[in-house]
Design an enzyme around this catalytic site. Structure first.
Site, PDB file in Angstrom:
ATOM      1  N   SER A 187       8.028  -7.472  -5.399  1.00 57.50           N
ATOM      2  CA  SER A 187       7.677  -6.708  -4.349  1.00 57.50           C
ATOM      3  C   SER A 187       6.411  -5.712  -5.193  1.00 57.50           C
ATOM      4  O   SER A 187       5.684  -5.108  -4.222  1.00 57.50           O
ATOM      5  CB  SER A 187       8.313  -5.874  -3.462  1.00 57.50           C
ATOM      6  OG  SER A 187       9.144  -5.133  -4.320  1.00 57.50           O
ATOM      7  N   HIS A 215       9.633 -11.305   0.299  1.00 57.88           N
ATOM      8  CA  HIS A 215       8.160 -11.290   0.327  1.00 57.88           C
ATOM      9  C   HIS A 215       7.534 -12.697   0.378  1.00 57.88           C
ATOM     10  O   HIS A 215       6.545 -12.681   0.687  1.00 57.88           O
ATOM     11  CB  HIS A 215       7.506 -10.353  -0.655  1.00 57.88           C
ATOM     12  CG  HIS A 215       7.974  -8.841  -0.427  1.00 57.88           C
ATOM     13  ND1 HIS A 215       7.349  -8.053   0.162  1.00 57.88           N
ATOM     14  CD2 HIS A 215       9.159  -8.363  -1.023  1.00 57.88           C
ATOM     15  CE1 HIS A 215       7.807  -6.742  -0.004  1.00 57.88           C
ATOM     16  NE2 HIS A 215       8.955  -7.100  -0.556  1.00 57.88           N
ATOM     17  N   LYS A 245      10.368  -8.409   6.972  1.00 59.68           N
ATOM     18  CA  LYS A 245       8.895  -8.502   6.509  1.00 59.68           C
ATOM     19  C   LYS A 245       8.158  -9.013   7.306  1.00 59.68           C
ATOM     20  O   LYS A 245       7.716  -8.708   8.340  1.00 59.68           O
ATOM     21  CB  LYS A 245       9.165  -8.632   5.020  1.00 59.68           C
ATOM     22  CG  LYS A 245       9.654  -7.295   4.419  1.00 59.68           C
ATOM     23  CD  LYS A 245      10.025  -7.326   3.015  1.00 59.68           C
ATOM     24  CE  LYS A 245      10.536  -5.896   2.755  1.00 59.68           C
ATOM     25  NZ  LYS A 245      11.609  -6.008   1.649  1.00 59.68           N
TER      26      LYS A 245
END
Ligand SMILES: *Cc1c(COP(=O)(O)O)cnc(C)c1O
Length: 395
Positions: A187, A215, A245
């Site tokens: 990240s 992610h 996310k």
């Protein structure tokens, strides 16, 4: 009583904060009102956010919001109890079947958050007589799981398969079970783990590979995440991730074999001893996954925008929607972030301990809901910072 009960407590907290402030490491919470298309009002300022993890803008997508409202009306605002008691409303089964299918795994289980998933999965699989190998840059929530497991932990250099192989060769034999944990996408750097090579290494040494795809889901591999992007299907038996996310909501998950998922239902303490997610949250995630599965252009857009931004500024071409710009000192990174806010762009500065010493950075996150002109404006604002970290193309 000789002391007021909080005297030493407040003195401790005050002194601790002073030290953090002196090191430019005190953190503050700013009230931040988000709207559609990455609009953000924070600190009395209207900005476009390039710092959210809402990679597809699904947190404000009308269909996702409607799904949450409908489920809330039907099943209530909260789930009432742990999933093992009465908190397991019917939407969970639908979401877990969807995640398993999308990840190409037999089954899946949803946790309260990604942090809770990492804290629960790892201690349910390994303990005192076992070995964990981990990339040195794994997410902080994985460290919680490592500590709680009580296993021996060895870190290998970031994305360094040869180093991991060295440690396995030297140490695997001394332990009962072995687990390797990596982020699918890192990240703070935006790079992808070499999952194929790591998966083959693990398979050769009876080591279970777990990837954290927080992610990756919804952003790479056609939306399926890092395993698909790296062609590592079948090599990663433990695929963890988050619904907070690209999915745009809240919650964590593990996709794995049926028997591993069944074990989690009994042994993952962060699943058993916590309340189930609100029904609206689960319904929103079901709808978001549907949109990801059926909308290839939306899924491709964040990486496309990130590449355009990086190219314009002479930065290395990103493989994910995350573009780091390493500045160095804490104060310099914070000053750059403040200057971008002044120009109307929210870009958070990340400092140690979130990133290694001396690598404080701006981290840009691109979303499908950014407009082209938002990115053009951001490029100009970053150029105006005149940072030496920028490549030649910036001149
Ligand atoms: C955000 C993140 C988590 C935590 O997920 P939450 O659902 O926000 O608790 C875990 N791992 C990684 C790599 C993350 O980026």
């Amino acid at each position: 009583m000789t002391h007021k009960p909080t005297l030493s407590l407040d003195a401790f907290a005050g002194a601790k904060l002073k030290g953090l402030e002196a090191a430019n490491r005190r953190r503050e919470l700013t009230s931040a009102a988000r709207g559609p298309a990455m609009a953000l009002t924070a600190g009395g300022r209207d900005m476009i956010s390039f710092t959210d993890n809402d990679y597809l803008g699904l947190s404000t997508h009308p269909a996702v919001v409607d799904a949450a409202i409908e489920a809330t009306k039907r099943y209530g605002a909260g789930s009432g109890a742990s999933r093992l008691v009465t908190g397991n409303h019917p939407l969970y089964a639908e979401l877990e079947a969807k995640i398993a299918a999308f990840k190409g795994m037999e089954a899946a289980i949803v946790f309260g958050s990604g942090y809770l998933a990492n804290s629960g999965i790892i201690p349910a699989l390994v303990g005192k007589s076992d070995l964990i190998l981990a990339d040195e840059l794994i997410h902080t929530s994985i460290h919680a799981g490592l500590k709680l497991s009580g296993a021996t932990v060895r870190f290998f250099r970031h994305n360094d398969v040869a180093h991991a192989a060295e440690i396995i060769a030297a140490e695997r034999g001394q332990f009962d079970r072995a687990l390797m944990v990596v982020d699918g996408v890192y990240s703070m750097d935006g790079d992808i783990a070499p999952l194929k090579a790591l998966g083959e290494l693990c398979a050769d040494h009876d080591t279970w590979l777990m990837s954290d795809d927080a992610h990756g889901l919804g952003t790479i591999g056609g939306g399926r995440g890092a395993v698909a992007a790296m062609g590592a299907e079948g090599l990663v038996p433990l695929q963890m991730g988050t619904l907070s996310k690209a999915i745009g909501g809240y919650g964590g998950y593990l996709a794995a074999s049926r028997v591993v998922i069944d074990l989690m239902k009994t042994r993952a303490r962060s699943l058993v001893y916590t309340t189930g997610l609100p029904p609206g949250t689960v319904a929103a995630a079901v709808k978001a996954l549907e949109l990801i599965e059926t909308n290839a252009d939306m899924v491709a857009r964040p990486v496309m925008l990130a590449r355009h931004f990086a190219e314009a500024l002479g930065l290395p071409a990103p493989e994910t929607p995350i573009v780091p710009l390493v500045i160095g000192a804490e104060a310099d990174a914070m000053a750059a972030s403040a200057a971008l806010a002044e120009a109307g762009y929210k870009v958070t500065a990340f400092r140690p301990p979130t990133v290694p010493e001396g690598t404080s950075r701006l981290r840009f996150c691109f979303s499908a809901s950014h407009r082209d002109e938002d990115v053009t404006g951001l490029i100009a604002a970053v150029r105006a910072l005149g940072l030496s970290a920028l490549g030649k193309a910036a001149e």
